[in-house]
Design a protein around this motif. Structure first.
Motif, PDB file in Angstrom:
ATOM      1  N   MET A   1       0.853  -1.164   0.000  1.00  0.00           N
ATOM      2  CA  MET A   1       0.000   0.000   0.000  1.00  0.00           C
ATOM      3  C   MET A   1       0.900   1.227   0.000  1.00  0.00           C
ATOM      4  O   MET A   1       1.777   1.350   0.845  1.00  0.00           O
ATOM      5  CB  MET A   1      -0.888   0.009   1.233  1.00  0.00           C
ATOM      6  CG  MET A   1      -1.733  -1.240   1.414  1.00  0.00           C
ATOM      7  SD  MET A   1      -2.936  -1.401   0.132  1.00  0.00           S
ATOM      8  CE  MET A   1      -4.343  -0.746   0.933  1.00  0.00           C
ATOM      9  N   LEU A   2       0.681   2.105  -0.936  1.00  0.00           N
ATOM     10  CA  LEU A   2       1.454   3.335  -1.051  1.00  0.00           C
ATOM     11  C   LEU A   2       0.568   4.496  -0.627  1.00  0.00           C
ATOM     12  O   LEU A   2      -0.548   4.637  -1.115  1.00  0.00           O
ATOM     13  CB  LEU A   2       1.900   3.523  -2.503  1.00  0.00           C
ATOM     14  CG  LEU A   2       2.658   4.791  -2.854  1.00  0.00           C
ATOM     15  CD1 LEU A   2       3.995   4.838  -2.115  1.00  0.00           C
ATOM     16  CD2 LEU A   2       2.872   4.860  -4.353  1.00  0.00           C
ATOM     17  N   GLN A   3       1.049   5.310   0.304  1.00  0.00           N
ATOM     18  CA  GLN A   3       0.293   6.463   0.787  1.00  0.00           C
ATOM     19  C   GLN A   3       0.941   7.745   0.284  1.00  0.00           C
ATOM     20  O   GLN A   3       2.124   7.974   0.506  1.00  0.00           O
ATOM     21  CB  GLN A   3       0.259   6.479   2.314  1.00  0.00           C
ATOM     22  CG  GLN A   3      -0.503   7.651   2.878  1.00  0.00           C
ATOM     23  CD  GLN A   3      -0.512   7.658   4.396  1.00  0.00           C
ATOM     24  OE1 GLN A   3      -0.405   6.606   5.021  1.00  0.00           O
ATOM     25  NE2 GLN A   3      -0.624   8.815   4.979  1.00  0.00           N
ATOM     26  N   LEU A   4       0.149   8.557  -0.416  1.00  0.00           N
ATOM     27  CA  LEU A   4       0.634   9.816  -0.976  1.00  0.00           C
ATOM     28  C   LEU A   4      -0.401  10.906  -0.767  1.00  0.00           C
ATOM     29  O   LEU A   4      -1.577  10.632  -0.572  1.00  0.00           O
ATOM     30  CB  LEU A   4       0.869   9.681  -2.481  1.00  0.00           C
ATOM     31  CG  LEU A   4       1.949   8.728  -2.921  1.00  0.00           C
ATOM     32  CD1 LEU A   4       1.835   8.450  -4.412  1.00  0.00           C
ATOM     33  CD2 LEU A   4       3.305   9.311  -2.610  1.00  0.00           C
ATOM     34  N   VAL A   5       0.050  12.142  -0.866  1.00  0.00           N
ATOM     35  CA  VAL A   5      -0.850  13.290  -0.816  1.00  0.00           C
ATOM     36  C   VAL A   5      -1.049  13.772  -2.247  1.00  0.00           C
ATOM     37  O   VAL A   5      -0.079  13.944  -2.993  1.00  0.00           O
ATOM     38  CB  VAL A   5      -0.265  14.414   0.061  1.00  0.00           C
ATOM     39  CG1 VAL A   5      -1.151  15.645   0.029  1.00  0.00           C
ATOM     40  CG2 VAL A   5      -0.081  13.917   1.486  1.00  0.00           C
ATOM     41  N   GLY A   6      -2.307  13.975  -2.625  1.00  0.00           N
ATOM     42  CA  GLY A   6      -2.617  14.442  -3.975  1.00  0.00           C
ATOM     43  C   GLY A   6      -1.964  15.784  -4.257  1.00  0.00           C
ATOM     44  O   GLY A   6      -2.057  16.695  -3.443  1.00  0.00           O
ATOM     45  N   ARG A   7      -1.326  15.902  -5.399  1.00  0.00           N
ATOM     46  CA  ARG A   7      -0.584  17.119  -5.726  1.00  0.00           C
ATOM     47  C   ARG A   7      -1.504  18.304  -5.960  1.00  0.00           C
ATOM     48  O   ARG A   7      -1.097  19.441  -5.763  1.00  0.00           O
ATOM     49  CB  ARG A   7       0.308  16.887  -6.945  1.00  0.00           C
ATOM     50  CG  ARG A   7      -0.442  16.685  -8.233  1.00  0.00           C
ATOM     51  CD  ARG A   7       0.423  16.116  -9.343  1.00  0.00           C
ATOM     52  NE  ARG A   7      -0.307  16.010 -10.582  1.00  0.00           N
ATOM     53  CZ  ARG A   7      -1.260  15.132 -10.813  1.00  0.00           C
ATOM     54  NH1 ARG A   7      -1.613  14.270  -9.885  1.00  0.00           N
ATOM     55  NH2 ARG A   7      -1.875  15.101 -11.984  1.00  0.00           N
ATOM     56  N   LYS A   8      -2.737  18.067  -6.365  1.00  0.00           N
ATOM     57  CA  LYS A   8      -3.696  19.155  -6.587  1.00  0.00           C
ATOM     58  C   LYS A   8      -4.678  19.281  -5.427  1.00  0.00           C
ATOM     59  O   LYS A   8      -4.967  20.378  -4.981  1.00  0.00           O
ATOM     60  CB  LYS A   8      -4.473  18.924  -7.890  1.00  0.00           C
ATOM     61  CG  LYS A   8      -3.627  18.997  -9.133  1.00  0.00           C
ATOM     62  CD  LYS A   8      -4.474  18.733 -10.358  1.00  0.00           C
ATOM     63  CE  LYS A   8      -3.648  18.740 -11.626  1.00  0.00           C
ATOM     64  NZ  LYS A   8      -4.463  18.397 -12.802  1.00  0.00           N
ATOM     65  N   SER A   9      -5.192  18.150  -4.964  1.00  0.00           N
ATOM     66  CA  SER A   9      -6.246  18.167  -3.944  1.00  0.00           C
ATOM     67  C   SER A   9      -5.720  18.294  -2.525  1.00  0.00           C
ATOM     68  O   SER A   9      -6.436  18.763  -1.641  1.00  0.00           O
ATOM     69  CB  SER A   9      -7.082  16.884  -4.029  1.00  0.00           C
ATOM     70  OG  SER A   9      -6.290  15.766  -3.629  1.00  0.00           O
ATOM     71  N   GLY A  10      -4.499  17.826  -2.291  1.00  0.00           N
ATOM     72  CA  GLY A  10      -3.976  17.800  -0.923  1.00  0.00           C
ATOM     73  C   GLY A  10      -4.562  16.663  -0.099  1.00  0.00           C
ATOM     74  O   GLY A  10      -4.288  16.533   1.082  1.00  0.00           O
TER      75      GLY A  10
END
Length: 99
Positions: A1-10
């Motif tokens: 599982m990869l957890q990231l923050v959306g570059r546009k939405s945050g």
């Protein structure tokens, strides 16, 4: 599982991905099933210095990088042999996660 923050939405997003282990480094392929566009998680990771991921019950924080040249070819061949889904893709987008 990869957890990231959306570059546009945050917004924090969690993506289940197929991964491999090459010499103690976690490897994933950003292929979007062979589509001509990158998957959204790849675009989000490009804007991140550090990522969070989980394998089974173990959580990790790490930096990431994309291999190039002969190393990229080695990673691609490994993942093609590892996953039938990877073999079916037309594009060869590879991201590598050292731990």
């Amino acid at each position: 599982m990869l957890q990231l923050v959306g570059r546009k939405s945050g917004t924090t997003r969690i993506n289940p991905l197929i991964y491999g282990d090459i010499g103690g480094e976690v490897v994933v392929v950003a292929s979007k099933g062979g589509a001509d566009q990158h998957p959204a998680w790849y675009l989000n990771i490009k804007g991140s210095q550090e990522i969070a991921f989980q394998i089974a019950t173990q959580a990790f924080r790490a930096t990431w990088r994309e291999p190039a040249g002969a190393e990229r070819d080695k990673v691609w061949e490994f993942m093609v042999g590892y996953s039938r889904r990877t073999r079916a893709t037309r594009r060869q987008r590879v991201a590598r996660f050292p731990w």
